[in-house]
Design an enzyme around this catalytic site. Sequence first.
Site, short mmCIF file in Angstrom:
data_model
loop_
_atom_site.label_atom_id
_atom_site.label_comp_id
_atom_site.label_asym_id
_atom_site.label_seq_id
_atom_site.Cartn_x
_atom_site.Cartn_y
_atom_site.Cartn_z
N CYS A 2 -22.58 55.87 22.88
CA CYS A 2 -21.55 56.87 22.61
C CYS A 2 -21.48 57.84 23.79
O CYS A 2 -22.49 58.27 24.32
CB CYS A 2 -21.78 57.67 21.34
SG CYS A 2 -21.77 56.67 19.85
N ARG A 27 -20.44 53.71 27.84
CA ARG A 27 -21.49 54.02 26.86
C ARG A 27 -21.16 53.49 25.47
O ARG A 27 -21.99 53.55 24.57
CB ARG A 27 -21.69 55.54 26.79
CG ARG A 27 -22.10 56.17 28.10
CD ARG A 27 -22.23 57.66 27.96
NE ARG A 27 -23.41 58.00 27.20
CZ ARG A 27 -24.59 58.27 27.72
NH1 ARG A 27 -24.77 58.22 29.03
NH2 ARG A 27 -25.61 58.57 26.95
N TRP A 74 -20.10 53.79 20.17
CA TRP A 74 -20.80 52.53 19.95
C TRP A 74 -21.29 52.61 18.51
O TRP A 74 -22.14 53.42 18.18
CB TRP A 74 -21.96 52.38 20.93
CG TRP A 74 -22.62 51.03 20.85
CD1 TRP A 74 -22.23 49.91 21.50
CD2 TRP A 74 -23.78 50.68 20.09
NE1 TRP A 74 -23.07 48.86 21.18
CE2 TRP A 74 -24.03 49.30 20.32
CE3 TRP A 74 -24.63 51.37 19.22
CZ2 TRP A 74 -25.09 48.62 19.72
CZ3 TRP A 74 -25.69 50.68 18.63
CH2 TRP A 74 -25.90 49.32 18.89
N ASN A 100 -23.70 61.59 19.25
CA ASN A 100 -24.33 60.42 19.85
C ASN A 100 -25.74 60.36 19.28
O ASN A 100 -26.48 61.32 19.40
CB ASN A 100 -24.37 60.58 21.37
CG ASN A 100 -25.26 59.54 22.05
OD1 ASN A 100 -25.49 58.47 21.50
ND2 ASN A 100 -25.75 59.88 23.23
N GLY A 101 -26.12 59.24 18.67
CA GLY A 101 -27.47 59.11 18.12
C GLY A 101 -27.41 58.71 16.66
O GLY A 101 -26.42 58.15 16.20
N GLU A 484 -34.03 36.92 33.77
CA GLU A 484 -32.93 37.82 34.12
C GLU A 484 -31.62 37.04 34.21
O GLU A 484 -30.57 37.51 33.75
CB GLU A 484 -33.25 38.54 35.44
CG GLU A 484 -32.13 39.39 36.02
CD GLU A 484 -31.70 40.56 35.14
OE1 GLU A 484 -32.39 40.86 34.15
OE2 GLU A 484 -30.66 41.17 35.44
N LYS A 488 -28.41 38.00 31.88
CA LYS A 488 -27.08 38.33 32.43
C LYS A 488 -26.02 37.42 31.83
O LYS A 488 -24.92 37.87 31.49
CB LYS A 488 -27.06 38.15 33.96
CG LYS A 488 -27.69 39.21 34.80
CD LYS A 488 -26.92 40.50 34.92
CE LYS A 488 -27.46 41.50 33.93
NZ LYS A 488 -28.60 42.26 34.34
N GLU A 491 -25.25 38.30 28.09
CA GLU A 491 -24.49 39.52 27.82
C GLU A 491 -23.07 39.44 28.37
O GLU A 491 -22.17 40.09 27.84
CB GLU A 491 -25.22 40.78 28.30
CG GLU A 491 -25.43 40.93 29.77
CD GLU A 491 -26.14 42.26 30.11
OE1 GLU A 491 -26.83 42.30 31.12
OE2 GLU A 491 -26.01 43.25 29.35
N HIS A 507 -43.49 21.79 26.53
CA HIS A 507 -44.08 22.26 25.27
C HIS A 507 -43.01 22.58 24.24
O HIS A 507 -43.28 23.29 23.28
CB HIS A 507 -44.97 23.47 25.53
CG HIS A 507 -46.10 23.16 26.48
ND1 HIS A 507 -47.22 22.46 26.09
CD2 HIS A 507 -46.24 23.41 27.80
CE1 HIS A 507 -48.02 22.30 27.15
NE2 HIS A 507 -47.44 22.87 28.19
N LYS A 607 -24.06 50.82 27.74
CA LYS A 607 -24.89 50.97 28.94
C LYS A 607 -26.24 51.62 28.64
O LYS A 607 -27.27 51.16 29.10
CB LYS A 607 -24.12 51.78 29.98
CG LYS A 607 -24.84 51.96 31.30
CD LYS A 607 -24.87 50.67 32.08
CE LYS A 607 -25.54 50.82 33.44
NZ LYS A 607 -25.93 49.49 33.96
C1 AGP Z 1 -29.01 44.87 31.52
O1 AGP Z 1 -27.98 44.16 32.07
C2 AGP Z 1 -28.79 45.47 30.23
N1 AGP Z 1 -27.53 46.01 30.04
C3 AGP Z 1 -29.97 46.13 29.54
O2 AGP Z 1 -30.89 45.12 29.29
C4 AGP Z 1 -30.69 47.33 30.23
O3 AGP Z 1 -31.34 46.89 31.38
C5 AGP Z 1 -31.67 47.94 29.23
O4 AGP Z 1 -30.96 48.43 28.14
C6 AGP Z 1 -32.53 49.03 29.83
O5 AGP Z 1 -31.75 50.11 30.26
P1 AGP Z 1 -32.37 51.25 31.16
O6 AGP Z 1 -32.79 50.62 32.44
O7 AGP Z 1 -31.27 52.24 31.33
O8 AGP Z 1 -33.54 51.81 30.41
#
Ligand code: AGP
Length: 612
Positions: A2, A27, A74, A100-101, A484, A488, A491, A507, A607
């Site tokens: 948010c 956000r 969000w 927000n929260g 990673e 990527k 998401e 395994h 984000k």
């Molecule tokens: C990465 O592409 C993500 N959007 C997510 O995993 C992110 O890295 C994670 O939420 C941690 O965020 P931060 O580094 O702001 O703590």
Amino acid sequence: MCGIVGYCGSQSAVTPLIQALRHLEYRGYDSAGIALGVGGRLFVEKRAGKLANLESALDASPPLAHSGIGHTRWATHGGPSDHNAHPHVDNDGKLAVIHNGIIENYSELRVRLQSRGHTFSSETDTESVAHLLSDLRKEHQGDLAAAMRDAVKALRGSFTLVAIHADAPDVVVGVRRNSPLVVGLGDGENFLASDVAAFIDYTKRAIELGQDEVVRITPTTVEITDLGGRQIEPKEYEISWSPSAAQKGGFTHFMLKEIFEQPKAVADTLIGRLSDNKQIVLDDLQMSADQIRAIKKITVIACGTAYHAGMIAKYAIEKWAKIPVEVEIASEYRYRDPIIDVGTLILAISQSGETMDTLMALRHAKASGARVVAICNTNSSTIPREADAVLYTRAGPEIAVASTKALLTQMIAVYLIALHIAQVNGALNDRQVEELYNELLELPGKIQAILETVEPLRALTRSFAQNNIVLFLGRNIGYPVALEGALKLKELAYIHAEGFAGGELKHGPIALIDKGTPVIVILPVAHEDGLDEKMKSNIQEVKARGARVIVIAEEGAHIEGAEHIIRIPVAPALLQPVLATVPLQVFAYEMAVARGNDVDQPRNLAKSVTVE
Ligand code: AGP
């Protein structure tokens, strides 16, 4: 999660509010809304979906007002709909609040408020606050800041709240507990926002609000108090980002721009880190040589992509500094009685500095007596402010939800920490440290070289756009790279993507391989340990079962059985992730574009994850 903004000044408030929401939309983008104070009444407009829906609704003729609040959501409590969108309004239609929260005790508040005659029109936790504030404001004869102080005492959870009342439209009041809120100090205008990007177009002067502090702004004043009503002296600072850093600068997406900014981000993070007498300079850690030599164990806490940087920290610190490292998913850490003692150093890695899971793990570690060093990209955010010390990465603002340049700079930060500790505790000598540091300095040029030859990879990626599964294999330091790459892709492309350690393949995961399954292999740097040979066997094993194999390998490596080979420049084995990650970012980006997905704002994500 948010985005929140409040404005008081001389402009027509809709303009700075919408401009701020554009910068905050990363956000959360389930809905957007604004409330304006217009001559004794509130004007409220809110729409489910992206900010564009709100903008179209406002196109008709937004009323002229000089103060207001705005929100991009969000969703947590209540689905993404017009009626659950913020702002939420009291039954008089005069008080509006954004949030927000999470208000954890919202249902008991709701029952209590309903029994007092309040009627609710949403399923959100936030609406309880609107009704509660409304009652408290009446008790405090119209003093909204006093009402906010009392309201907070009745709330549990983590939240930033910002409110406005139609009877005093040039006053906006906010509070923060565990979620971010910054004040922007303009000339005849002031702002409240979740982060500085919201008002960077208008001012570079800011104040960070502390925990449980209430702020009251008017066009010309800013008053901050604690929950007891005592005045707090604000600490002003200058924002170092330029407004252009928050623009796309000719790129189609922020993510693509941020991928191409990586050579500079890495170079900037390395500036000034080796002294003339060949010592790694990390004053940021604020640790004496004796304190460093006393480290017995390092625990990394982080989430998502930052967690992958933590895994790289483990390989680098254990190899170079010979200190055991644990890497913990921050959300799991405090719930399993971790063993923490005075010899434990905690590294909390976070781009945003606001990730709630990481913040809570940090607090747990500090309360247990550990020293906490943050690696963070966002100045003055909560995690660095609560840590004992902070090493800032210098990636600049990262706007795309998918983290790219922040990760590469986090890797650089952990390499620097590993080298520094190794030099101080004598695990590496000065010559070895200097050689490795010089290799780090080579990385920006090598990343640039990858980016200059990325077009064939983009074309190749498009040929995989219809696949619904992609697997990634890595070994050793290539394993976090595989994780990673898969994260990527999940998401951004919304497909099933998994990263595996190559040795684990037989395994279980090999059962996933079917005719045509794409498998992306990060080939380890050739070394006497023979890891590259083992990975070459994995290539044959998946190929024999029909996989389409793409290999990321350093220049010159001999590979058989790959349908495509993506070459990256030669680098020492431990530094390979900085280079091997880049093609995987491009792969995920291009897949998202080819599948018609929203690259910068993928579905269901935000984000900064500011709720647990
Ligand atoms: C990465 O592409 C993500 N959007 C997510 O995993 C992110 O890295 C994670 O939420 C941690 O965020 P931060 O580094 O702001 O703590």
